[in-house]
Write a protein that holds these residues in place. Structure first.
Motif, short mmCIF file in Angstrom:
data_model
loop_
_atom_site.label_atom_id
_atom_site.label_comp_id
_atom_site.label_asym_id
_atom_site.label_seq_id
_atom_site.Cartn_x
_atom_site.Cartn_y
_atom_site.Cartn_z
N UNK A 1 0.86 -1.19 0.00
CA UNK A 1 0.00 0.00 0.00
C UNK A 1 0.89 1.24 0.00
N UNK A 2 0.48 2.26 -0.77
CA UNK A 2 1.22 3.52 -0.75
C UNK A 2 0.73 4.38 0.42
N UNK A 3 1.23 5.58 0.54
CA UNK A 3 0.87 6.45 1.66
C UNK A 3 -0.60 6.87 1.65
N UNK A 4 -1.27 6.71 0.50
CA UNK A 4 -2.69 7.03 0.40
C UNK A 4 -3.57 5.80 0.62
N UNK A 5 -2.96 4.64 0.89
CA UNK A 5 -3.71 3.42 1.13
C UNK A 5 -4.08 2.67 -0.13
N UNK A 6 -3.57 3.12 -1.26
CA UNK A 6 -3.87 2.45 -2.55
C UNK A 6 -2.86 1.34 -2.80
N UNK A 7 -3.28 0.33 -3.55
CA UNK A 7 -2.39 -0.78 -3.85
C UNK A 7 -1.37 -0.40 -4.92
N UNK A 8 -0.16 -0.88 -4.70
CA UNK A 8 0.94 -0.71 -5.65
C UNK A 8 1.41 -2.12 -6.02
N UNK A 9 1.46 -2.41 -7.31
CA UNK A 9 1.91 -3.70 -7.82
C UNK A 9 3.36 -3.59 -8.23
N UNK A 10 4.18 -4.54 -7.79
CA UNK A 10 5.59 -4.58 -8.18
C UNK A 10 5.81 -5.88 -8.94
N UNK A 11 6.18 -5.78 -10.23
CA UNK A 11 6.35 -6.99 -11.04
C UNK A 11 7.72 -7.62 -10.81
N UNK A 12 8.01 -8.67 -11.54
CA UNK A 12 9.24 -9.45 -11.37
C UNK A 12 10.50 -8.62 -11.65
N UNK A 13 10.37 -7.60 -12.49
CA UNK A 13 11.53 -6.74 -12.81
C UNK A 13 11.66 -5.56 -11.85
N UNK A 14 10.73 -5.45 -10.91
CA UNK A 14 10.78 -4.35 -9.94
C UNK A 14 10.03 -3.10 -10.38
N UNK B 1 7.04 -0.68 -10.67
CA UNK B 1 5.88 -0.41 -9.82
C UNK B 1 4.75 0.23 -10.61
N UNK B 2 3.53 -0.22 -10.32
CA UNK B 2 2.32 0.36 -10.91
C UNK B 2 1.41 0.76 -9.76
N UNK B 3 1.04 2.03 -9.72
CA UNK B 3 0.20 2.57 -8.64
C UNK B 3 -1.28 2.37 -8.93
N UNK B 4 -2.08 2.39 -7.88
CA UNK B 4 -3.55 2.35 -7.95
C UNK B 4 -4.09 1.15 -8.72
N UNK B 5 -3.54 -0.03 -8.45
CA UNK B 5 -4.04 -1.24 -9.11
C UNK B 5 -5.22 -1.80 -8.32
N UNK B 6 -6.03 -2.61 -8.99
CA UNK B 6 -7.17 -3.24 -8.33
C UNK B 6 -7.22 -4.72 -8.70
N UNK C 1 -4.32 -2.51 -13.87
CA UNK C 1 -3.78 -1.15 -13.67
C UNK C 1 -4.92 -0.13 -13.68
N UNK C 2 -4.59 1.10 -13.30
CA UNK C 2 -5.60 2.16 -13.25
C UNK C 2 -6.18 2.48 -14.63
N UNK C 3 -5.45 2.15 -15.70
CA UNK C 3 -5.98 2.39 -17.05
C UNK C 3 -6.63 1.13 -17.64
N UNK C 4 -6.83 0.10 -16.82
CA UNK C 4 -7.58 -1.07 -17.25
C UNK C 4 -6.79 -2.20 -17.87
N UNK D 1 -4.81 -8.70 -1.26
CA UNK D 1 -5.83 -8.91 -2.30
C UNK D 1 -7.19 -9.13 -1.65
N UNK D 2 -7.25 -10.01 -0.65
CA UNK D 2 -8.52 -10.30 0.02
C UNK D 2 -9.09 -9.05 0.70
N UNK D 3 -8.22 -8.26 1.32
CA UNK D 3 -8.65 -7.02 1.97
C UNK D 3 -9.24 -6.04 0.97
N UNK D 4 -8.57 -5.90 -0.17
CA UNK D 4 -9.03 -4.97 -1.21
C UNK D 4 -10.36 -5.45 -1.82
N UNK D 5 -10.46 -6.75 -2.07
CA UNK D 5 -11.70 -7.29 -2.63
C UNK D 5 -12.86 -7.12 -1.65
N UNK D 6 -12.60 -7.31 -0.38
CA UNK D 6 -13.66 -7.15 0.63
C UNK D 6 -14.18 -5.71 0.65
#
Length: 165
Positions: A19-32, A34-39, A57-60, A80-85
């Motif tokens: 989670x970033x400082x705004x509580x949004x999910x950040x995805x980090x892939x295998x290469x490192x 980062x993608x912000x605001x993922x769902x 990603x935020x753009x779908x 993931x479970x927390x975000x889905x809930x």
């Protein structure tokens, strides 16, 4: 396991979420990267809730596909479970206590997985049949209630449902 399955499992093991400082999910892939605001999005939220989860990603655009939730680590799974809930509010009806009338609109008092509540059913068309005797009932505010298996309800609840189906 095949080479493709092995590489897919390895790539799932190397992804991370935080989670970033705004509580949004950040995805980090295998290469490192980062993608912000993922769902996370379930492919089959009712029939197979722990199978087929996409990280979008935020753009779908799909960033990762998780075949089974158990394939990812405990920390990623918890996020993931927390975000889905938070995103998916669908109480499950366990018992129908009463209905105000057998004509619509009618007020239903039900016992759900989240407690007892009352809602208004506008019309019979707001009860949708799903596979395996499941039902999806939309109230007058478009809140969806799930009946996972109508055959498993008590006799009183089934009798009420039969009047509306």
């Amino acid at each position: 396991m095949t080479t493709t399955a092995t590489s897919a499992a390895a790539s799932l093991a190397s992804i991370a979420l935080r989670r970033n400082s705004f509580g949004r999910l950040v995805f980090i892939d295998a290469e490192g990267v980062e993608s912000e605001n993922v769902v996370p999005v379930r492919a089959f939220p009712i029939g197979a809730p722990d199978h087929g989860i996409s990280i979008v990603s935020s753009d779908g655009h799909e960033l990762a596909w998780i075949e089974r939730l158990e394939q990812v680590g405990a920390e990623v799974r918890a996020l993931i479970e927390e975000e889905l809930a938070c995103r998916e509010f669908m109480p499950e009806i366990l018992r129908i206590v009463s209905v105000s009338t057998y004509a619509t609109p009618s007020d239903w008092t039900v016992e759900t997985s989240r407690g007892v509540t009352t809602f208004t059913l506008k019309g019979e068309e707001d009860i949708r049949r799903l596979p395996q005797s499941a039902l999806l009932i939309a109230d007058s505010h478009s809140i969806q209630f799930l009946v996972r298996d109508s055959r498993a309800l008590d006799k009183h609840s089934r009798k009420i449902l039969d009047r509306f189906l």
